[in-house]
Write a protein that holds these residues in place. Structure first.
Motif, short mmCIF file in Angstrom:
data_model
loop_
_atom_site.label_atom_id
_atom_site.label_comp_id
_atom_site.label_asym_id
_atom_site.label_seq_id
_atom_site.Cartn_x
_atom_site.Cartn_y
_atom_site.Cartn_z
N LYS A 1 -20.52 -46.36 -37.72
CA LYS A 1 -21.45 -46.73 -36.69
C LYS A 1 -20.62 -47.54 -35.89
O LYS A 1 -20.74 -48.72 -35.46
CB LYS A 1 -22.78 -47.86 -37.29
N GLN A 2 -19.71 -46.76 -35.13
CA GLN A 2 -18.72 -47.18 -34.30
C GLN A 2 -18.79 -46.34 -32.93
O GLN A 2 -18.73 -44.95 -33.21
CB GLN A 2 -17.51 -47.24 -34.75
N THR B 1 -13.03 -49.33 -30.04
CA THR B 1 -14.40 -49.06 -30.64
C THR B 1 -15.34 -50.18 -30.58
O THR B 1 -14.86 -51.28 -30.45
CB THR B 1 -13.83 -48.84 -32.32
N ALA C 1 -18.94 -51.66 -32.47
CA ALA C 1 -19.82 -51.46 -33.48
C ALA C 1 -21.19 -51.51 -32.99
O ALA C 1 -21.48 -52.19 -31.87
CB ALA C 1 -19.72 -52.48 -34.57
N TYR C 2 -22.10 -50.92 -33.71
CA TYR C 2 -23.49 -50.85 -33.05
C TYR C 2 -24.26 -50.75 -34.30
O TYR C 2 -24.03 -50.15 -35.62
CB TYR C 2 -23.67 -49.60 -32.26
#
Length: 402
Positions: free
Chosen positions: A86-87, A99, A101-102
């Motif tokens: 999830k990056q 990068t 994150a999300y």
């Protein structure tokens, strides 16, 4: 706490960032990833290229706007996505890779012109896909206008973008005709279909063609470009069209690098395939909207690549995500077409209404075109800010030197 990352600061991206920034809980984080520093409304890129755009009042600084509307602007360009971690992978202005994150990722990068692999088009044509390209186009047009000679411009594609650009440049040339040192622009608008605005109603095409002819734009229908060189285009039947500046505004597709990015499903136009909820088919935490997304409807049709469709999808997804963060299920996006408005010069526009049964034209319709832009500003900045901009704009027009 949830982190929502939005990629793309165009109409859809900025609208959803603004609405989410003002709506989510203080524990949640909204980040807008966009390589540009300022927002320009894409339907007005042709005005930037023609030098008639008001950059003082009609642009938005992401950094300050984000501070006032609850989101953070991260200046970078998306290059990849690591779904497992999830990056989001991005490239910063200095060239470094980073990068981000999300928890939820929203991709709203819009589309680019489709040159259909025409030989030389990419190397020798100007495009209006980004603010930078629009500004570069104006630099070339400005030099051309100052030459004092008769100059020719080729524009491939008589859809909304190509048509609006041709008309805007024709009006600029007309207004400068009183200056003996200004160039006279001869404009060729080249279209492979049998009418301008081929995706619009026939009556609208007819009215648009009449207006272009009044502006002395040379409209060439049923004409396909086979190759492009530095100072000319060659049609499929061998005709050579010499030009000083050449634009390509035919067709759209999502950028090539978006195709199957992160293993996501995409179509032949590189658009990400999504469910009717706007969630991507392979990953429910990644959404896509606007021209970079293939959005299905219940009847099997696809949402068309229009600014109004991107706006409505942004409003829908913003409300949907706020509710989803509170545990509610995502609702499908249902699009109802509100018609089409095309500007043809500074003070004329054509519009369709009532499912294309009614065609309107004239100065008042041109005001409607401007109103759509003001509604976009209302969505991203609020009613008071939009009202102030309208007042300042009118005062500026009243007091500016002639």
């Amino acid at each position: 706490m949830s982190r929502i990352v939005i990629v793309g600061g165009g109409a859809a991206g900025l609208e959803i960032a603004s609405m989410l920034g003002r709506s989510v809980n203080s524990q949640d984080e909204v980040i807008l990833v966009e390589g540009e520093t300022h927002h320009y409304w894409k339907p007005r890129f042709h005005e930037i290229a023609a030098g008639t755009f008001d950059s003082d009042l009609d642009t938005i600084c992401y950094f300050s706007h984000g501070a006032n509307n609850g989101y953070m602007h991260y200046q970078a360009w998306m290059t990849d996505v690591n779904r497992a971690a999830k990056q989001l992978v991005v490239r910063k202005p200095n060239g470094e890779t980073d990068t981000l994150a999300y928890d939820y990722l929203i991709i709203a990068i819009g589309a680019i012109s489709n040159d259909f692999a025409t030989q030389g088009a990419k190397e020798h044509c100007l495009f209006l896909d980004t603010p930078e390209q629009a500004r570069d186009s104006w630099h070339q047009i400005s030099s051309l206008l100052r030459s004092g000679l008769s100059r020719t411009i080729n524009i491939v594609g008589a859809g909304a973008t190509g048509l609006e650009l041709a008309a805007e440049l024709a009006k600029v040339s007309e207004e400068l005709s009183r200056n003996p040192y200004a160039a006279k622009l001869n404009i060729n608008l080249i279209e492979a279909a049998d009418r301008v605005l081929p995706n619009g109603p026939v009556k609208m095409s007819e009215q648009a063609l009449l207006r272009l002819e009044k502006y002395q734009v040379n409209v060439m229908l049923n004409t396909r470009i086979a190759s492009v060189e530095a100072d000319r285009m060659t049609t499929s039947d061998g005709q050579v069209l010499n030009a000083d500046v050449q634009f390509w505004a035919a067709g759209i597709k999502a950028p090539d690098w978006l195709k199957e990015i992160g293993g996501l499903q995409s179509n032949s136009l590189n658009q990400l395939v999504v469910e009717q909820t706007l969630a991507t088919t392979f990953d429910s935490s990644i959404f896509a909207l606007g021209d970079c997304a293939a959005i299905p409807q219940a009847d099997g049709s696809q949402v068309p690549p229009k600014a109004q469709a991107a706006n409505r999808a942004a409003v829908h997804l913003a409300k949907n995500l706020v509710a989803h963060l509170k545990g509610k299920p995502l609702k499908p996006f249902v699009y109802n077409d509100g018609g089409m408005v095309v500007a043809i010069g500074h003070n004329f526009a054509i519009s369709t209404m009532m499912n294309d049964r009614l065609i309107l034209k004239g100065r008042l319709v041109r005001r409607l075109y401007d109103t759509i832009f003001r509604l976009h500003q209302k969505t991203v900045s609020g009613y008071l800010a939009m009202s102030r901009l309208i007042i300042f704009k009118r005062l500026k027009c009243l007091f500016k030197p002639v």
